[in-house]
Design an enzyme around this catalytic site. Structure first.
Site, PDB file in Angstrom:
ATOM      1  N   SER A  12       0.844  -1.031  -0.185  1.00  0.00           N
ATOM      2  CA  SER A  12      -0.238  -0.226  -0.128  1.00  0.00           C
ATOM      3  C   SER A  12       1.078   1.128   0.111  1.00  0.00           C
ATOM      4  CB  SER A  12      -1.042  -0.020   0.914  1.00  0.00           C
ATOM      5  OG  SER A  12      -0.341   0.588   2.754  1.00  0.00           O
ATOM      6  N   LYS A  79      -0.219  -0.802  15.693  1.00  0.00           N
ATOM      7  CA  LYS A  79      -1.419  -0.862  16.275  1.00  0.00           C
ATOM      8  C   LYS A  79      -1.584  -2.090  15.603  1.00  0.00           C
ATOM      9  CE  LYS A  79      -3.616   2.243  13.461  1.00  0.00           C
ATOM     10  NZ  LYS A  79      -4.515   1.550  12.655  1.00  0.00           N
ATOM     11  N   ASP A  80      -0.877  -2.270  14.658  1.00  0.00           N
ATOM     12  CA  ASP A  80      -1.490  -4.005  13.758  1.00  0.00           C
ATOM     13  C   ASP A  80      -0.791  -4.831  14.612  1.00  0.00           C
ATOM     14  OD1 ASP A  80      -2.816  -2.372  11.780  1.00  0.00           O
ATOM     15  OD2 ASP A  80      -1.490  -2.734  10.600  1.00  0.00           O
ATOM     16  N   THR A 123     -15.144   6.047   8.859  1.00  0.00           N
ATOM     17  CA  THR A 123     -14.647   5.972   9.384  1.00  0.00           C
ATOM     18  C   THR A 123     -14.675   3.567   9.395  1.00  0.00           C
ATOM     19  OG1 THR A 123     -12.573   5.215  11.619  1.00  0.00           O
ATOM     20  CG2 THR A 123     -14.964   5.741  12.147  1.00  0.00           C
ATOM     21  N   ARG A 127     -13.614   0.735  17.040  1.00  0.00           N
ATOM     22  CA  ARG A 127     -13.410   2.005  18.459  1.00  0.00           C
ATOM     23  C   ARG A 127     -14.208   3.542  18.210  1.00  0.00           C
ATOM     24  NH1 ARG A 127      -9.261   5.783  18.260  1.00  0.00           N
ATOM     25  NH2 ARG A 127      -8.963   5.148  16.399  1.00  0.00           N
ATOM     26  N   ARG A 128     -13.032   4.497  16.668  1.00  0.00           N
ATOM     27  CA  ARG A 128     -14.221   5.553  16.445  1.00  0.00           C
ATOM     28  C   ARG A 128     -15.451   5.006  16.397  1.00  0.00           C
ATOM     29  NH1 ARG A 128      -9.523   5.229  12.358  1.00  0.00           N
ATOM     30  NH2 ARG A 128      -7.818   5.488  12.759  1.00  0.00           N
ATOM     31  N   ARG A 145     -13.819   0.506   4.485  1.00  0.00           N
ATOM     32  CA  ARG A 145     -12.418  -0.140   4.353  1.00  0.00           C
ATOM     33  C   ARG A 145     -11.862   1.077   3.564  1.00  0.00           C
ATOM     34  NH1 ARG A 145     -10.092  -5.711   4.065  1.00  0.00           N
ATOM     35  NH2 ARG A 145      -8.117  -3.740   3.834  1.00  0.00           N
ATOM     36  N   GLY A 146     -10.870   0.732   3.146  1.00  0.00           N
ATOM     37  CA  GLY A 146      -9.780   0.721   2.072  1.00  0.00           C
ATOM     38  C   GLY A 146      -8.857   2.179   2.588  1.00  0.00           C
ATOM     39  N   VAL A 148      -6.009   4.792   3.182  1.00  0.00           N
ATOM     40  CA  VAL A 148      -6.165   6.385   2.441  1.00  0.00           C
ATOM     41  C   VAL A 148      -7.028   7.166   1.724  1.00  0.00           C
ATOM     42  CG1 VAL A 148      -4.624   9.164   3.899  1.00  0.00           C
ATOM     43  CG2 VAL A 148      -4.425   6.483   4.880  1.00  0.00           C
ATOM     44  N   ARG A 151     -10.181   6.332   0.961  1.00  0.00           N
ATOM     45  CA  ARG A 151     -10.828   6.589   1.823  1.00  0.00           C
ATOM     46  C   ARG A 151     -11.066   8.469   2.078  1.00  0.00           C
ATOM     47  NH1 ARG A 151     -10.180   3.785   7.362  1.00  0.00           N
ATOM     48  NH2 ARG A 151      -9.581   1.937   6.851  1.00  0.00           N
ATOM     49  N   CYS A 240     -12.516  -8.453  28.139  1.00  0.00           N
ATOM     50  CA  CYS A 240     -13.363  -7.585  27.062  1.00  0.00           C
ATOM     51  C   CYS A 240     -13.199  -7.345  25.701  1.00  0.00           C
ATOM     52  CB  CYS A 240     -13.040  -6.027  27.837  1.00  0.00           C
ATOM     53  SG  CYS A 240     -13.772  -4.917  27.518  1.00  0.00           S
TER      54      CYS A 240
END
Length: 309
Positions: A12, A79-80, A123, A127-128, A145-146, A148, A151, A240
């Site tokens: 990407s 974060k991934d 989004t 979480r968002r 999805r997609g 940046v 989007r 959780c």
């Protein structure tokens, strides 16, 4: 001339930009040439929502290539990464973190507060979505999805069908599109994902020379912040499945540097949330994260279960 190191990357635009940044930094710091090797992941081949694909979908192919010695090291969006460390691999460096906050890109240069009730905002992150619902702005939140660019095109392109999108600011900046951000969202409104904005440079743990070489790119304050955030996430995962957010900042305290960690668990519909914080020293980053997770669970975070698909 030394043989170029093989840096594995997704194909990407953002992954390539991040990997090139690391390659250039490593060559500058050590003199070693680096070549990019593109690896196609299951996440790249699927159009399903990220929440359905599962944690690590963009990571496993890179890790397989590392373990098979097809590449020497890999760059991930931290974060991934799944929180469990894989056998045989090592995070050799966490470069200086980009701004971890979320960013709004809206039509007509609008801020979040200026969007009218019923405005369509897109989004991809659960979480968002949960936090947007929690704000009570009566926005129509659309899972998307997609990459940046695609989007942003849904807001600013010729076939735009959304009023706004929320993205990680770091990715927009790394692609050179920061000028299109209409608002950088205060973490009090939109707490970021654990490790958002940070990169992880990973190699085989038995390659001691490369581990030492890559350490030249490590930024200790960024590593400490990310360690605290991910320790919180790892401790929460067992009990959780609700959207989890975290943001650690390093600041100068009376006894030296301190970490201030904020964490939140929000129900998917945004109706309920548990938000708490902890402080401590960078050396205790992992323990701070674990302790905050325990606090969140004690406060009922484990009751905020729900479908995240």
């Amino acid at each position: 001339m030394s043989k170029p190191l093989r840096l594995g990357t997704r194909g990407s635009a953002l992954a390539l930009a991040q990997s090139q940044l690391v390659a250039d930094s490593l060559t500058t710091a050590t003199g070693r040439p680096v070549e990019l090797v593109r690896i196609v992941t299951a996440g790249d081949r699927s159009a399903a929502p990220v929440a359905q694909l599962g944690v690590g979908v963009f990571v496993s192919a890179l890790r397989d290539a590392l373990l098979a010695n097809q590449i020497d090291f890999a760059v991930h969006s931290y974060k991934d990464l799944p929180t469990a460390p894989p056998p045989g691999l090592h995070i050799a460096a966490v470069p200086q973190r980009e701004d971890p906050r979320d960013a709004l890109i809206a039509r007509d240069n609008m801020t979040l507060a200026e969007l009218a009730p019923g405005a369509a905002i897109g989004t991809g992150a659960v979480r968002r979505i949960a936090q947007l619902h929690a704000l009570g702005l009566q926005l129509q939140v659309t899972p998307i999805r997609g990459n940046v660019d695609s989007r942003i095109a849904r807001v600013l392109g010729p076939e735009a069908d959304l009023d706004a999108v929320v993205l990680a600011r770091a990715g927009v900046v790394r692609l050179g599109r920061a000028a299109e951000i209409t608002e950088t969202l205060d973490p009090m409104l939109m707490l970021p994902a654990p490790a958002q904005g940070a990169l992880a440079i990973e190699c085989r743990s038995d390659n001691a020379d490369l581990v030492e070489l890559l350490a030249a790119l490590d930024h200790a304050p960024s590593r400490a912040a990310v360690t605290a955030e991910r320790a919180m996430l790892a401790t929460l995962e067992a009990g959780c499945s609700a959207p989890v957010a975290a943001h650690a900042e390093l600041a100068e305290g009376e006894q030296g540097d301190e970490i201030y960690l904020r964490g939140a668990v929000i129900s998917p519909d945004g109706a309920r949330a548990v938000r708490l914080s902890r402080t401590g020293t960078p050396a205790d980053a992992a323990e701070i994260g674990k302790a905050l997770a325990a606090d969140l669970l004690d406060a009922g975070a484990d009751t905020l279960m729900g479908s995240t698909e």
